[in-house]
Design a protein around this motif. Structure first.
Motif, PDB file in Angstrom:
ATOM      1  N   ASP A  33       7.182   5.902 -28.547  1.00  0.00           N
ATOM      2  CA  ASP A  33       7.509   6.389 -29.884  1.00  0.00           C
ATOM      3  C   ASP A  33       6.572   5.817 -30.943  1.00  0.00           C
ATOM      4  OD1 ASP A  33       9.540   7.843 -28.780  1.00  0.00           O
ATOM      5  OD2 ASP A  33      11.157   6.494 -29.421  1.00  0.00           O
ATOM      6  N   ALA A  34       6.071   4.607 -30.681  1.00  0.00           N
ATOM      7  CA  ALA A  34       5.138   3.987 -31.626  1.00  0.00           C
ATOM      8  C   ALA A  34       3.745   4.600 -31.531  1.00  0.00           C
ATOM      9  CB  ALA A  34       5.067   2.486 -31.375  1.00  0.00           C
ATOM     10  N   GLY A  35       3.532   5.436 -30.502  1.00  0.00           N
ATOM     11  CA  GLY A  35       2.226   6.071 -30.326  1.00  0.00           C
ATOM     12  C   GLY A  35       1.154   5.125 -29.841  1.00  0.00           C
ATOM     13  N   ALA A  36       1.574   3.957 -29.333  1.00  0.00           N
ATOM     14  CA  ALA A  36       0.600   2.943 -28.933  1.00  0.00           C
ATOM     15  C   ALA A  36      -0.081   3.307 -27.620  1.00  0.00           C
ATOM     16  CB  ALA A  36       1.287   1.586 -28.807  1.00  0.00           C
ATOM     17  N   GLY A  37       0.684   3.867 -26.690  1.00  0.00           N
ATOM     18  CA  GLY A  37       0.118   4.118 -25.369  1.00  0.00           C
ATOM     19  C   GLY A  37      -0.191   2.799 -24.677  1.00  0.00           C
ATOM     20  N   GLY A  38      -0.643   2.871 -23.448  1.00  0.00           N
ATOM     21  CA  GLY A  38      -1.036   1.647 -22.762  1.00  0.00           C
ATOM     22  C   GLY A  38       0.126   0.741 -22.458  1.00  0.00           C
ATOM     23  N   PHE A  39       0.105  -0.486 -23.005  1.00  0.00           N
ATOM     24  CA  PHE A  39       1.111  -1.492 -22.673  1.00  0.00           C
ATOM     25  C   PHE A  39       1.315  -2.405 -23.862  1.00  0.00           C
ATOM     26  CE2 PHE A  39      -3.068  -2.996 -21.565  1.00  0.00           C
ATOM     27  CZ  PHE A  39      -3.099  -4.301 -22.022  1.00  0.00           C
ATOM     28  N   ASP A  40       2.353  -3.233 -23.772  1.00  0.00           N
ATOM     29  CA  ASP A  40       2.686  -4.181 -24.828  1.00  0.00           C
ATOM     30  C   ASP A  40       1.949  -5.497 -24.565  1.00  0.00           C
ATOM     31  OD1 ASP A  40       3.936  -6.255 -26.312  1.00  0.00           O
ATOM     32  OD2 ASP A  40       5.777  -5.099 -26.470  1.00  0.00           O
ATOM     33  N   PRO A  41       1.009  -5.898 -25.424  1.00  0.00           N
ATOM     34  CA  PRO A  41       0.247  -7.141 -25.192  1.00  0.00           C
ATOM     35  C   PRO A  41       1.141  -8.375 -25.101  1.00  0.00           C
ATOM     36  CG  PRO A  41      -0.805  -5.809 -26.893  1.00  0.00           C
ATOM     37  CD  PRO A  41       0.539  -5.192 -26.629  1.00  0.00           C
ATOM     38  N   GLY A  42       2.234  -8.390 -25.861  1.00  0.00           N
ATOM     39  CA  GLY A  42       3.136  -9.539 -25.811  1.00  0.00           C
ATOM     40  C   GLY A  42       3.798  -9.675 -24.456  1.00  0.00           C
ATOM     41  N   LEU A  43       4.260  -8.556 -23.893  1.00  0.00           N
ATOM     42  CA  LEU A  43       4.863  -8.586 -22.567  1.00  0.00           C
ATOM     43  C   LEU A  43       3.816  -8.907 -21.503  1.00  0.00           C
ATOM     44  CD1 LEU A  43       7.286  -5.532 -22.819  1.00  0.00           C
ATOM     45  CD2 LEU A  43       7.898  -7.956 -22.750  1.00  0.00           C
TER      46      LEU A  43
END
Length: 370
Positions: A33-43
């Motif tokens: 939904d954030a449109g970031a794609g890819g992955f969460d750097p924090g996780l």
């Protein structure tokens, strides 16, 4: 299903517990939904702290030496929740250096890859379909090194990658090169596929690398590429297995709770048969995937056969599981509000990554001489 030893059971329990708490499907929905794609750097940083980036690497190369079967258990657990990480791609890139890299390359990259401080990607395919034998990318020998030119399409984790393992034609034969993704002449453009993950088109234009950037396997560069691709295929099969399990578990819970005609729909024998058939297929796929990963760890002579069986079986199973997930959920399964779309879209991309089921059945036939 393989009989897991105490260590493997502990790895799987830890992975499932952490992923359930930190990477539920709602986390992927938020990322989408954030449109970031890819992955969460924090996780990804938390995953690195858990030591998962070095699970398959030997202790000598900076990993924990737990092998690809243990890594497959983690990727299966991620697949259950549609967890987005560059774990598989980074592992295969690290494998390439561990198997055939110079001491300088290993020193520069392996500690960073094993610690999750750098991300790796395998850049092989140049068209819409998997065709590792068709390479237009060239590597021309120069004074003290090589010059690479070509385009790689749909490179998984390609936008985030710090290190690219590039397949090219060099002096009439297949060759592999370790290329810093930030090197002059390397450009990348995002290619958003239906799974909302990181894919890139990578263009190499007059990219100059040192002589020791070429990776040379003990059995030849073509054999090295086959071995790396089989690792990528087996890890993709493990994630496909996880997607199947996640889709099945969600659907089974719905069958137990959805009431229609005065009773839960799971009481209808026709739906019970479909659930039982799917469960059986998932367990068959699990056996195939775990056999392939174990064969890779043992460097078994028949590992290519087992990998193709696993990839084809896991792809077909995920195809069925995700379609059944939508159909058995009825109208809600067709909507974006339900998670079914995430499972089927990721499964479709993985099915066609590193060779579709049809491609692997054809390869299996060639390997056994028919």
């Amino acid at each position: 299903m393989a009989v897991l030893n105490d260590l493997q059971s502990m790895v799987m329990d830890q992975a499932q517990g952490w992923i359930r708490d930190r990477m539920p499907v709602t986390a992927f929905r938020a990322l989408r939904d954030a449109g970031a794609g890819g992955f969460d750097p924090g996780l990804w940083s938390e995953i690195a702290d858990l030591g998962w980036c070095g699970v398959a690497l030997s202790e000598e190369d900076g990993g924990s030496g737990l092998g690809h079967l243990n890594l497959g258990l983690i990727l299966e657990s991620l697949g259950r929740n549609v967890g987005a990480t560059p774990l598989a791609a980074t592992t295969v890139a690290a494998d390439a250096l561990a198997m055939a890299g110079s001491d300088a390359l290993k020193t520069a990259w392996l500690p960073r890859l094993a610690a999750g401080e750098a991300i790796g990607a395998l850049a092989v395919d140049e068209g819409a379909a998997h065709a590792p034998d068709v390479l237009a990318t060239t590597a021309v020998r120069t004074e003290g090194g090589w010059r690479l030119d070509g385009v790689k399409r749909f490179v998984a984790e390609g936008m985030a990658a710090d290190l690219l393992i590039v397949a090219a034609q060099a002096e009439g034969q297949t060759a592999l090169f370790a290329v810093d993704a930030g090197a002059p002449g390397v450009s990348r453009a995002p290619r958003r596929l239906t799974d909302f993950r990181d894919h890139a088109e990578v263009t190499l234009s007059d990219v100059v690398v040192d002589a020791d950037a070429r990776l040379t396997g003990p059995d030849g560069d073509a054999a090295l590429l086959d071995d790396l691709l089989d690792r990528a295929r087996a890890l993709a099969a493990a994630e496909l297995l996880g997607l199947s399990v996640g889709a099945f578990d969600t659907t089974l819970e719905y069958l137990k709770t959805r009431v229609q005609f005065g009773q839960t729909i799971g009481a209808f024998q026709a739906l019970q048969h479909r659930a039982a058939d799917l469960y059986t297929r998932i367990e068959l796929a699990r056996s195939a995937v775990e056999a392939a990963l174990s064969a890779i760890d043992a460097q078994a002579p028949d590992r290519a056969l087992l990998v193709s069986i696993a990839k084809a079986t896991a792809g077909d199973t995920a195809n069925l599981a995700t379609r059944e997930m939508i159909q058995l959920h009825g109208g809600i399964g067709m909507t974006d509000d339900h998670d079914a779309g995430f499972y089927i879209k990721r499964a479709r991309v993985l099915e066609n990554s590193w060779g579709s089921a049809a491609w692997h059945r054809d390869r299996f036939g060639r390997l056994i001489g028919i």
